[in-house]
Design an enzyme around this catalytic site. Structure first.
Site, PDB file in Angstrom:
ATOM      1  N   ALA A  32      -8.626   7.660  13.187  1.00  0.00           N
ATOM      2  CA  ALA A  32      -9.881   7.082  12.695  1.00  0.00           C
ATOM      3  C   ALA A  32      -9.733   5.562  12.602  1.00  0.00           C
ATOM      4  O   ALA A  32      -9.966   4.951  11.558  1.00  0.00           O
ATOM      5  CB  ALA A  32     -10.282   7.689  11.358  1.00  0.00           C
ATOM      6  N   GLY A  36      -8.944  -3.093  11.166  1.00  0.00           N
ATOM      7  CA  GLY A  36      -7.695  -3.319  10.441  1.00  0.00           C
ATOM      8  C   GLY A  36      -6.508  -2.827  11.227  1.00  0.00           C
ATOM      9  O   GLY A  36      -5.495  -3.537  11.364  1.00  0.00           O
ATOM     10  N   HIS A  37      -6.601  -1.613  11.774  1.00  0.00           N
ATOM     11  CA  HIS A  37      -5.528  -1.097  12.630  1.00  0.00           C
ATOM     12  C   HIS A  37      -5.359  -1.978  13.868  1.00  0.00           C
ATOM     13  O   HIS A  37      -4.234  -2.260  14.299  1.00  0.00           O
ATOM     14  CB  HIS A  37      -5.843   0.333  13.082  1.00  0.00           C
ATOM     15  CG  HIS A  37      -5.938   1.325  11.974  1.00  0.00           C
ATOM     16  ND1 HIS A  37      -7.134   1.831  11.543  1.00  0.00           N
ATOM     17  CD2 HIS A  37      -4.980   1.912  11.201  1.00  0.00           C
ATOM     18  CE1 HIS A  37      -6.917   2.696  10.556  1.00  0.00           C
ATOM     19  NE2 HIS A  37      -5.624   2.758  10.336  1.00  0.00           N
ATOM     20  N   LYS A 149      -3.490  -3.263   2.589  1.00  0.00           N
ATOM     21  CA  LYS A 149      -4.402  -2.460   1.769  1.00  0.00           C
ATOM     22  C   LYS A 149      -3.633  -1.339   1.068  1.00  0.00           C
ATOM     23  O   LYS A 149      -3.840  -1.072  -0.101  1.00  0.00           O
ATOM     24  CB  LYS A 149      -5.526  -1.866   2.618  1.00  0.00           C
ATOM     25  CG  LYS A 149      -6.545  -1.080   1.777  1.00  0.00           C
ATOM     26  CD  LYS A 149      -7.635  -0.493   2.635  1.00  0.00           C
ATOM     27  CE  LYS A 149      -7.152   0.725   3.383  1.00  0.00           C
ATOM     28  NZ  LYS A 149      -6.858   1.894   2.481  1.00  0.00           N
ATOM     29  N   GLN A 153       2.344   1.601  -0.757  1.00  0.00           N
ATOM     30  CA  GLN A 153       3.035   2.322   0.318  1.00  0.00           C
ATOM     31  C   GLN A 153       4.080   1.434   0.987  1.00  0.00           C
ATOM     32  O   GLN A 153       5.169   1.907   1.345  1.00  0.00           O
ATOM     33  CB  GLN A 153       2.014   2.790   1.345  1.00  0.00           C
ATOM     34  CG  GLN A 153       2.625   3.467   2.562  1.00  0.00           C
ATOM     35  CD  GLN A 153       1.558   3.972   3.510  1.00  0.00           C
ATOM     36  OE1 GLN A 153       1.051   5.067   3.349  1.00  0.00           O
ATOM     37  NE2 GLN A 153       1.212   3.167   4.507  1.00  0.00           N
ATOM     38  N   SER A 185     -11.268   0.694   5.880  1.00  0.00           N
ATOM     39  CA  SER A 185     -10.527   1.923   5.677  1.00  0.00           C
ATOM     40  C   SER A 185     -11.167   3.029   6.488  1.00  0.00           C
ATOM     41  O   SER A 185     -12.392   3.058   6.663  1.00  0.00           O
ATOM     42  CB  SER A 185     -10.543   2.306   4.186  1.00  0.00           C
ATOM     43  OG  SER A 185     -10.041   3.615   3.992  1.00  0.00           O
TER      44      SER A 185
END
Length: 283
Positions: A32, A36-37, A149, A153, A185
């Site tokens: 998805a 950002g990716h 973001k 993690q 996101s």
């Protein structure tokens, strides 16, 4: 761009890449994909000889089966985006390929795995470490790229890399935001139009709180953020933690640490969709 579904095919390809002396960049994703990716991939392309992007919706990091089922799956569109931004290889395995037998490994790096998301989503970071460590073993990257973001993690993955001695450089990349401030996101696509309209209020209040913090105590700033977001119909704060940026432990006063970050998770809408963000008060 080549797409691989099996580990052995990808490893055979990367064996040739290493023979040529090229460095490998890895961008782990759950699909998805959005801008950002894309920014992570573009940076990897600039800094490495080849870039591998994994597209794998990892079931072991979901403690809510409904959340897993709702997560968007868009592999065809993902591949189109990845080819456009210059990725060399896409690794899109099945669950059976990634986990031919159940992964019973247990990862615990307190306090970074036990506070905030770790407390609210039991087993989540264990699942993250399971899949990311497997991806590192499979691809043996020089560098791996993660968006800020998912700020906690990154701390967890750094702890894992150090613990396992993996020798992978973890590259942190800035949050990419929509024009109205909402952090990009994959979950944003699940928001209804009225929910999407109120979601930017989260970052708006966080930004406002930075100026507010300069003349108010940490406790007052915390209360201001929670009360203002909760005052918006359709938004509900799950937690807002103001923490030391290195240990992720709560701080009580602004002078307790030179690096202070506010981390927030907010439920948006009736479903609801869980949105995360953060703001730096001192760095």
């Amino acid at each position: 761009m080549k797409v691989f579904q099996t580990i052995v095919e990808l490893q055979n390809e990367l064996f040739q890449v290493r023979k040529e002396g090229k460095e490998i960049g890895l961008v782990p994703t759950m699909g998805a994909l959005h801008e950002g990716h894309a920014s992570l991939v573009e940076r990897s392309v600039k800094e490495n000889g080849v870039t591998v992007v994994s597209v794998f919706l990892n079931p072991t990091q979901f403690n809510d089966q409904g959340d897993l089922e709702r997560y968007p799956r868009t592999l065809e569109a993902d591949c189109q985006l990845l080819e456009k931004v210059g990725a060399d290889y896409v690794f899109a395995p099945s669950v059976e390929e990634m986990y031919p037998i159940p992964d019973t490994r247990h990862f615990e790096y307190p306090p970074v795995t036990t506070v905030m998301e770790g407390a609210k989503r039991p087993g989540h970071f264990n699942g993250v470490c399971q899949v990311v460590s497997r991806l590192f073993y499979i691809t043996r990257p020089t560098r791996a790229y993660f968006g800020e973001k998912d700020w906690q993690q990154i701390a967890v993955i750094k702890a894992m890399v150090k613990s396992l001695g993996l020798g992978v450089q973890i590259v942190e990349c800035p949050i990419i935001r929509e024009k109205d401030g909402l952090a990009k996101s994959s979950r944003n696509t699940l928001l209804a139009a009225d929910e999407r309209a109120i979601a930017p209020k989260i970052y708006e209040v966080l930004k406002e709180s930075v100026d507010y913090s300069k003349s108010h105590t940490l406790k007052e700033t915390h209360e201001m953020v929670v009360s203002k977001i909760n005052a918006v119909s359709g938004l509900e704060v799950e937690y807002f933690s103001i923490v030391d940026g290195n240990t992720l432990l709560d701080v009580e006063n602004w002078d307790d640490s030179p690096y202070v970050v506010g981390c927030i998770t907010v439920y948006c809408g009736k479903t609801p969709i869980r949105l995360i963000d953060h703001i730096k008060y001192k760095s």
